[in-house]
Design a protein around this motif. Structure first.
Motif, PDB file in Angstrom:
ATOM      1  N   LEU A  66       0.868  -1.165   0.000  1.00  0.00           N
ATOM      2  CA  LEU A  66       0.000   0.000   0.000  1.00  0.00           C
ATOM      3  C   LEU A  66       0.916   1.229   0.000  1.00  0.00           C
ATOM      4  CD1 LEU A  66      -2.964   0.883   0.082  1.00  0.00           C
ATOM      5  CD2 LEU A  66      -2.766   0.942   2.574  1.00  0.00           C
ATOM      6  N   ALA A  67       0.743   2.106  -0.953  1.00  0.00           N
ATOM      7  CA  ALA A  67       1.679   3.210  -1.190  1.00  0.00           C
ATOM      8  C   ALA A  67       1.914   4.089   0.029  1.00  0.00           C
ATOM      9  CB  ALA A  67       1.205   4.054  -2.365  1.00  0.00           C
ATOM     10  N   VAL A  68       0.881   4.358   0.822  1.00  0.00           N
ATOM     11  CA  VAL A  68       1.046   5.250   1.973  1.00  0.00           C
ATOM     12  C   VAL A  68       1.814   4.587   3.116  1.00  0.00           C
ATOM     13  CG1 VAL A  68      -0.932   6.704   1.413  1.00  0.00           C
ATOM     14  CG2 VAL A  68      -1.236   4.698   2.890  1.00  0.00           C
ATOM     15  N   ARG A  69       2.106   3.295   3.001  1.00  0.00           N
ATOM     16  CA  ARG A  69       2.895   2.594   4.023  1.00  0.00           C
ATOM     17  C   ARG A  69       4.258   2.171   3.498  1.00  0.00           C
ATOM     18  NH1 ARG A  69      -2.069  -0.986   6.134  1.00  0.00           N
ATOM     19  NH2 ARG A  69      -3.080   0.668   7.304  1.00  0.00           N
ATOM     20  N   ALA A  70       4.589   2.557   2.271  1.00  0.00           N
ATOM     21  CA  ALA A  70       5.785   2.065   1.588  1.00  0.00           C
ATOM     22  C   ALA A  70       7.009   2.938   1.812  1.00  0.00           C
ATOM     23  CB  ALA A  70       5.517   1.972   0.090  1.00  0.00           C
ATOM     24  N   ASP A  71       8.163   2.302   1.735  1.00  0.00           N
ATOM     25  CA  ASP A  71       9.447   3.002   1.732  1.00  0.00           C
ATOM     26  C   ASP A  71       9.786   3.301   0.279  1.00  0.00           C
ATOM     27  OD1 ASP A  71      12.033   3.924   1.872  1.00  0.00           O
ATOM     28  OD2 ASP A  71      12.859   2.107   2.768  1.00  0.00           O
ATOM     29  N   ILE A  72       9.658   4.546  -0.123  1.00  0.00           N
ATOM     30  CA  ILE A  72       9.996   4.947  -1.484  1.00  0.00           C
ATOM     31  C   ILE A  72      11.286   5.758  -1.514  1.00  0.00           C
ATOM     32  CG2 ILE A  72       7.639   4.820  -2.352  1.00  0.00           C
ATOM     33  CD1 ILE A  72       7.550   7.931  -2.121  1.00  0.00           C
ATOM     34  N   GLY A  73      12.089   5.631  -0.466  1.00  0.00           N
ATOM     35  CA  GLY A  73      13.341   6.378  -0.417  1.00  0.00           C
ATOM     36  C   GLY A  73      13.073   7.871  -0.425  1.00  0.00           C
ATOM     37  N   ARG A  74      13.940   8.585  -1.107  1.00  0.00           N
ATOM     38  CA  ARG A  74      13.779  10.030  -1.260  1.00  0.00           C
ATOM     39  C   ARG A  74      13.396  10.305  -2.714  1.00  0.00           C
ATOM     40  NH1 ARG A  74      17.358   9.245   2.678  1.00  0.00           N
ATOM     41  NH2 ARG A  74      19.290   8.974   1.553  1.00  0.00           N
ATOM     42  N   PRO A  75      12.096  10.377  -3.005  1.00  0.00           N
ATOM     43  CA  PRO A  75      11.661  10.539  -4.395  1.00  0.00           C
ATOM     44  C   PRO A  75      12.152  11.859  -4.984  1.00  0.00           C
ATOM     45  CG  PRO A  75       9.836  10.954  -2.916  1.00  0.00           C
ATOM     46  CD  PRO A  75      10.976  10.446  -2.070  1.00  0.00           C
ATOM     47  N   THR A  76      12.690  11.784  -6.187  1.00  0.00           N
ATOM     48  CA  THR A  76      13.239  12.979  -6.831  1.00  0.00           C
ATOM     49  C   THR A  76      12.491  13.386  -8.089  1.00  0.00           C
ATOM     50  OG1 THR A  76      14.795  11.613  -8.045  1.00  0.00           O
ATOM     51  CG2 THR A  76      15.570  12.564  -5.964  1.00  0.00           C
ATOM     52  N   GLY A  77      11.677  12.502  -8.624  1.00  0.00           N
ATOM     53  CA  GLY A  77      10.927  12.818  -9.832  1.00  0.00           C
ATOM     54  C   GLY A  77       9.567  12.157  -9.793  1.00  0.00           C
ATOM     55  N   ILE A  78       8.590  12.808 -10.410  1.00  0.00           N
ATOM     56  CA  ILE A  78       7.246  12.251 -10.537  1.00  0.00           C
ATOM     57  C   ILE A  78       6.700  12.639 -11.901  1.00  0.00           C
ATOM     58  CG2 ILE A  78       6.673  12.096  -8.088  1.00  0.00           C
ATOM     59  CD1 ILE A  78       5.323  14.795  -8.262  1.00  0.00           C
ATOM     60  N   ALA A  79       5.792  11.818 -12.409  1.00  0.00           N
ATOM     61  CA  ALA A  79       5.148  12.118 -13.687  1.00  0.00           C
ATOM     62  C   ALA A  79       3.764  11.492 -13.699  1.00  0.00           C
ATOM     63  CB  ALA A  79       5.973  11.573 -14.847  1.00  0.00           C
ATOM     64  N   LEU A  80       2.875  12.108 -14.432  1.00  0.00           N
ATOM     65  CA  LEU A  80       1.534  11.574 -14.673  1.00  0.00           C
ATOM     66  C   LEU A  80       1.427  11.215 -16.141  1.00  0.00           C
ATOM     67  CD1 LEU A  80      -0.664  14.168 -12.752  1.00  0.00           C
ATOM     68  CD2 LEU A  80      -0.406  11.757 -12.177  1.00  0.00           C
ATOM     69  N   ASP A  81       0.931   9.994 -16.430  1.00  0.00           N
ATOM     70  CA  ASP A  81       0.724   9.628 -17.833  1.00  0.00           C
ATOM     71  C   ASP A  81      -0.659  10.105 -18.272  1.00  0.00           C
ATOM     72  OD1 ASP A  81      -1.191   7.704 -17.100  1.00  0.00           O
ATOM     73  OD2 ASP A  81       0.086   6.002 -17.577  1.00  0.00           O
ATOM     74  N   PRO A  82      -1.015   9.923 -19.543  1.00  0.00           N
ATOM     75  CA  PRO A  82      -2.308  10.430 -20.027  1.00  0.00           C
ATOM     76  C   PRO A  82      -3.526   9.843 -19.314  1.00  0.00           C
ATOM     77  CG  PRO A  82      -0.879   9.883 -21.871  1.00  0.00           C
ATOM     78  CD  PRO A  82      -0.196   9.393 -20.628  1.00  0.00           C
ATOM     79  N   THR A  83      -3.380   8.674 -18.685  1.00  0.00           N
ATOM     80  CA  THR A  83      -4.510   8.083 -17.961  1.00  0.00           C
ATOM     81  C   THR A  83      -4.588   8.569 -16.518  1.00  0.00           C
ATOM     82  OG1 THR A  83      -3.282   6.147 -17.149  1.00  0.00           O
ATOM     83  CG2 THR A  83      -4.280   5.986 -19.354  1.00  0.00           C
ATOM     84  N   GLY A  84      -3.622   9.375 -16.087  1.00  0.00           N
ATOM     85  CA  GLY A  84      -3.587   9.864 -14.713  1.00  0.00           C
ATOM     86  C   GLY A  84      -2.801   8.982 -13.768  1.00  0.00           C
ATOM     87  N   THR A  85      -2.122   7.964 -14.295  1.00  0.00           N
ATOM     88  CA  THR A  85      -1.286   7.103 -13.458  1.00  0.00           C
ATOM     89  C   THR A  85      -0.048   7.875 -13.023  1.00  0.00           C
ATOM     90  OG1 THR A  85      -2.066   5.120 -14.568  1.00  0.00           O
ATOM     91  CG2 THR A  85       0.019   4.937 -13.384  1.00  0.00           C
ATOM     92  N   LEU A  86       0.269   7.781 -11.736  1.00  0.00           N
ATOM     93  CA  LEU A  86       1.414   8.480 -11.172  1.00  0.00           C
ATOM     94  C   LEU A  86       2.624   7.560 -11.140  1.00  0.00           C
ATOM     95  CD1 LEU A  86       2.445  11.071  -9.660  1.00  0.00           C
ATOM     96  CD2 LEU A  86       1.839   9.870  -7.546  1.00  0.00           C
ATOM     97  N   TYR A  87       3.773   8.076 -11.570  1.00  0.00           N
ATOM     98  CA  TYR A  87       5.056   7.369 -11.523  1.00  0.00           C
ATOM     99  C   TYR A  87       5.997   8.133 -10.607  1.00  0.00           C
ATOM    100  CZ  TYR A  87       3.299   4.777 -15.480  1.00  0.00           C
ATOM    101  OH  TYR A  87       2.540   3.976 -16.292  1.00  0.00           O
ATOM    102  N   ILE A  88       6.815   7.388  -9.866  1.00  0.00           N
ATOM    103  CA  ILE A  88       7.697   7.980  -8.861  1.00  0.00           C
ATOM    104  C   ILE A  88       9.118   7.470  -9.074  1.00  0.00           C
ATOM    105  CG2 ILE A  88       8.165   8.190  -6.388  1.00  0.00           C
ATOM    106  CD1 ILE A  88       5.118   7.394  -5.997  1.00  0.00           C
ATOM    107  N   ALA A  89      10.072   8.385  -9.204  1.00  0.00           N
ATOM    108  CA  ALA A  89      11.484   8.019  -9.307  1.00  0.00           C
ATOM    109  C   ALA A  89      12.051   7.873  -7.900  1.00  0.00           C
ATOM    110  CB  ALA A  89      12.268   9.080 -10.075  1.00  0.00           C
ATOM    111  N   ASP A  90      12.620   6.700  -7.624  1.00  0.00           N
ATOM    112  CA  ASP A  90      13.178   6.363  -6.309  1.00  0.00           C
ATOM    113  C   ASP A  90      14.648   5.966  -6.485  1.00  0.00           C
ATOM    114  OD1 ASP A  90      13.924   5.175  -3.899  1.00  0.00           O
ATOM    115  OD2 ASP A  90      12.332   3.673  -3.918  1.00  0.00           O
ATOM    116  N   PRO A  91      15.554   6.953  -6.503  1.00  0.00           N
ATOM    117  CA  PRO A  91      16.965   6.616  -6.701  1.00  0.00           C
ATOM    118  C   PRO A  91      17.558   5.808  -5.549  1.00  0.00           C
ATOM    119  CG  PRO A  91      16.713   8.964  -6.264  1.00  0.00           C
ATOM    120  CD  PRO A  91      15.339   8.394  -6.406  1.00  0.00           C
ATOM    121  N   ASP A  92      17.008   5.925  -4.346  1.00  0.00           N
ATOM    122  CA  ASP A  92      17.538   5.162  -3.208  1.00  0.00           C
ATOM    123  C   ASP A  92      17.416   3.659  -3.432  1.00  0.00           C
ATOM    124  OD1 ASP A  92      17.992   7.604  -2.045  1.00  0.00           O
ATOM    125  OD2 ASP A  92      16.582   7.327  -0.394  1.00  0.00           O
ATOM    126  N   HIS A  93      16.347   3.240  -4.109  1.00  0.00           N
ATOM    127  CA  HIS A  93      16.113   1.817  -4.369  1.00  0.00           C
ATOM    128  C   HIS A  93      16.313   1.459  -5.844  1.00  0.00           C
ATOM    129  CE1 HIS A  93      13.793   2.542  -0.594  1.00  0.00           C
ATOM    130  NE2 HIS A  93      14.527   1.504  -0.256  1.00  0.00           N
TER     131      HIS A  93
END
Length: 169
Positions: A66-93
């Protein structure tokens, strides 16, 4: 002000710690990579802020979590695709996460890192080591930068290719 206060309240009173990226949806929703607080936050069109991914103190392994309980490191980038899906760049992992509609995170390409970068066809191994910035185009392709390997990658329909490499003298 540097901090983390303001969850579930007015975004105008919220605090961030080294925010690094923003992405805006067509409905006026804004997502912020709150890098120092190890999370991604959502500001809805009414101006309220909530966390959509990550925990300031770490959390559970992100894959399938579940995303709100996840370790995503220190996110440095995010993007939304045309469908509204969110992508997160996690360089720590060394990973790029996709936030599914059910609120769980999934690796864009899961698996161990290969020994050497190379343009590829579909595989389970991501070629990047340090995804930092993300962008999505109108056809659903995702682009990411990897400053450690000096590359820009394009991911589309399970394929990934390098768009360029640094010239070293």
């Amino acid at each position: 002000m540097r901090g983390s206060a303001g969850e579930s309240g007015p975004a105008s009173q919220a605090e961030f710690d080294h925010p690094r990226a923003v992405a805006a949806g067509p409905d006026g929703t804004v997502y912020v990579a709150d890098t120092g607080n190890r999370r991604v936050r959502r500001i809805d069109p009414d101006g309220h802020i909530t966390t959509v991914a990550g925990q300031p103190w770490g959390g559970a392994p992100a894959q399938g979590c579940l995303a709100v309980r996840a370790d995503i490191g220190r996110p440095t980038g995010i993007a939304l695709d045309p469908t509204g899906t969110l992508y997160i760049a996690d360089p720590d992992h060394h990973q790029v996460w996709r936030l599914a509609a059910d609120g769980h995170l999934h690796a864009v390409i899961a698996g161990p890192l290969p020994a050497a970068p190379a343009p590829t066809t579909p595989t389970a191994d991501p070629p990047w080591t340090n995804p930092t910035s993300l962008a999505a185009d109108a056809r659903g392709a995702l682009y990411l930068t990897d400053p450690i390997r000096h590359r820009v990658w394009r991911i589309h329909d399970g394929h990934f290719v390098t768009l360029g490499t640094a010239h070293r003298t």
